[in-house]
Enzyme design. Sequence first.
Site, PDB file in Angstrom:
ATOM      1  N   ALA A   1       0.803  -1.299  -0.132  1.00 55.46           N
ATOM      2  CA  ALA A   1       0.245  -0.034  -0.261  1.00 55.46           C
ATOM      3  C   ALA A   1       1.058   1.348   0.026  1.00 55.46           C
ATOM      4  O   ALA A   1       1.299   1.207   1.355  1.00 55.46           O
ATOM      5  CB  ALA A   1      -0.915  -0.151   1.394  1.00 55.46           C
TER       6      ALA A   1
ATOM      7  N   GLU B   1      11.313  -2.256   5.308  1.00 53.30           N
ATOM      8  CA  GLU B   1      11.767  -2.416   4.302  1.00 53.30           C
ATOM      9  C   GLU B   1      12.571  -2.839   3.980  1.00 53.30           C
ATOM     10  O   GLU B   1      13.146  -3.547   2.551  1.00 53.30           O
ATOM     11  CB  GLU B   1      11.404  -0.731   3.504  1.00 53.30           C
ATOM     12  CG  GLU B   1      10.754  -0.722   2.333  1.00 53.30           C
ATOM     13  CD  GLU B   1      10.246   0.183   2.378  1.00 53.30           C
ATOM     14  OE1 GLU B   1       9.370   1.438   3.101  1.00 53.30           O
ATOM     15  OE2 GLU B   1      10.017   0.787   1.354  1.00 53.30           O
TER      16      GLU B   1
END
Length: 464
Positions: free
Chosen positions: A68, A186
């Site tokens: 997202a 990440e």
Amino acid sequence: MQNNDSLSDKIISYRRVILVISLPLLLVSFVLFLVSSPNDVVLSTSRKLYVVQTESSSSDKYAVIFDAGSSGSRVHVFCFDQNLELVHIGNELELFEQLKPGLSAYAANPKEAANSLLPLLEKAEKVVPQDMRKNTPVKVGATAGLRQLGGDTSERILQAVKDLLKAKSSLETNDDWVTVLDGTQEGAYQWVTINYLLKNLGKNYSSTVGVVDLGGGSVQMAYAISETDAAKAPKTTKGEDLYVKEMFLKGTKYYLYVHSYLNYGLLAARAEILGIAKDAHSPCILAGYNGVYTYGGIDYQVSAPSSGSSMNKCRKEVLKALKVNNTTCTHSKCTFGGVWNGGGGDGQKRLYVASFFFDRAAEVGFINGSKPVAKARPQDFQVAAQRACRTTLEDAKSKYPDVDPANLPYLCMDLVYQYTLLVDGFDLKPRKHITLVKQVEYQNSLVEAAWPLGSAIEAVSAAI
Ligand SMILES: *[C@@H]1O[C@H](CO)[C@@H](O)[C@H](O)[C@H]1NC(C)=O
Ligand SMILES: *[C@@H]1O[C@H](CO)[C@@H](O)[C@H](O)[C@H]1NC(C)=O
Ligand SMILES: *[C@@H]1O[C@H](CO)[C@@H](O)[C@H](O)[C@H]1NC(C)=O
Ligand SMILES: *[C@@H]1O[C@H](CO)[C@@H](O)[C@H](O)[C@H]1NC(C)=O
């Protein structure tokens, strides 16, 4: 005829006799086997029996990952065999679908935000065989856009997504799998992705590559270190991310040094550098530009000095912004901002450098952006900066046709920042060989060098 019939009759009745005799024998031997074997042997045997009895694909494992992002939502479906090799879905190595806008565009209505994912969820579910759906994890990682909404807006959107998955999805859901991904996660997942695609996972840490990712808001460094170095990691104060993540991948334990430098991404760094200038004039801005730069809700007046941009003057400002020599290092060795450097070592020898590093290099033309990877050196950014900083905005339009006009005024600044970050921030030699990466070739397909695949690998690794 008569003979044949009676012969087949005989065979049939003979078969019955065999069955009648052999069935109890089989049962008895199976019970003996159960009694005589330790539990783990029975378990692995019964699993093997199960695998033999069903289709071979039943050992495959699917994972559904939502990315997202700020500009849009995307879904990836990956399928792995029992050796953790990617299995094709149709003709592709993954199912990939995306739509715009992203979750953050629905800030005022969390339920509507969550519902915007439904079309992607339906497409993802369709490619997962029905009987495997309840064992297929679905994870949602929200990145920059949602991170920036602040307040409880992002929490409310995440809650709505959790509710939606529980109510509408046939996949395996878990509230802990719907999160705002921080830069550290990440960076860690991206390290997994790249090393997986390069077929390094399962090998000694010294055979893996390190990864630098320059995003808009933050920059990440991730590389594997030895157990001995991991033990030297400084303790972080409460609330800060640990420096070292332990990961178990393809039968090998890795100690992954990963650090995310918040506010040192390319777009955030522009604000940092502009904030340092005493007035609106910055030696990093191309002559002829006069405007406003907005980042994080703050406006910065921007213009070039009358003499135009200068690489050397710009570099001084950038060094100040990086605070390379102006923070105390309480560890054995720091990168910048007082951050422990991880100790270096073999896992950092070969570096894959991604995102804005690749994009700017391709746009100014010192690498070919049509190819998924390119060899370069930090000094290439310096040479490119020298050229860009000597250019006026007007000339830059024709000289750099591949650069987005909105980025042109900042071209000198971006390139100087990228060079300085690599050489002064991360202490790389200007002539060191690095690999700029956008995608990695795997089984004759190109796969994005981004975090979703790494997240999928982590999700199925526990189960395989
Ligand atoms: C892994 O690599 C390190 C550094 O090259 C080496 O010292 C170590 O012996 C290797 N370990 C194994 C299990 O090969
Ligand atoms: C930082 O300090 C070191 C040692 O004093 C010096 O060698 C180096 O050039 C300085 N770096 C910057 C960017 O000023
Ligand atoms: C170092 O940082 C402090 C506080 O941020 C600032 O006041 C000082 O001028 C800086 N010194 C140098 C040499 O940049
Ligand atoms: C860049 O790479 C592509 C694909 O390999 C090739 O077709 C093209 O000619 C290259 N462009 C330049 C300028 O070398």
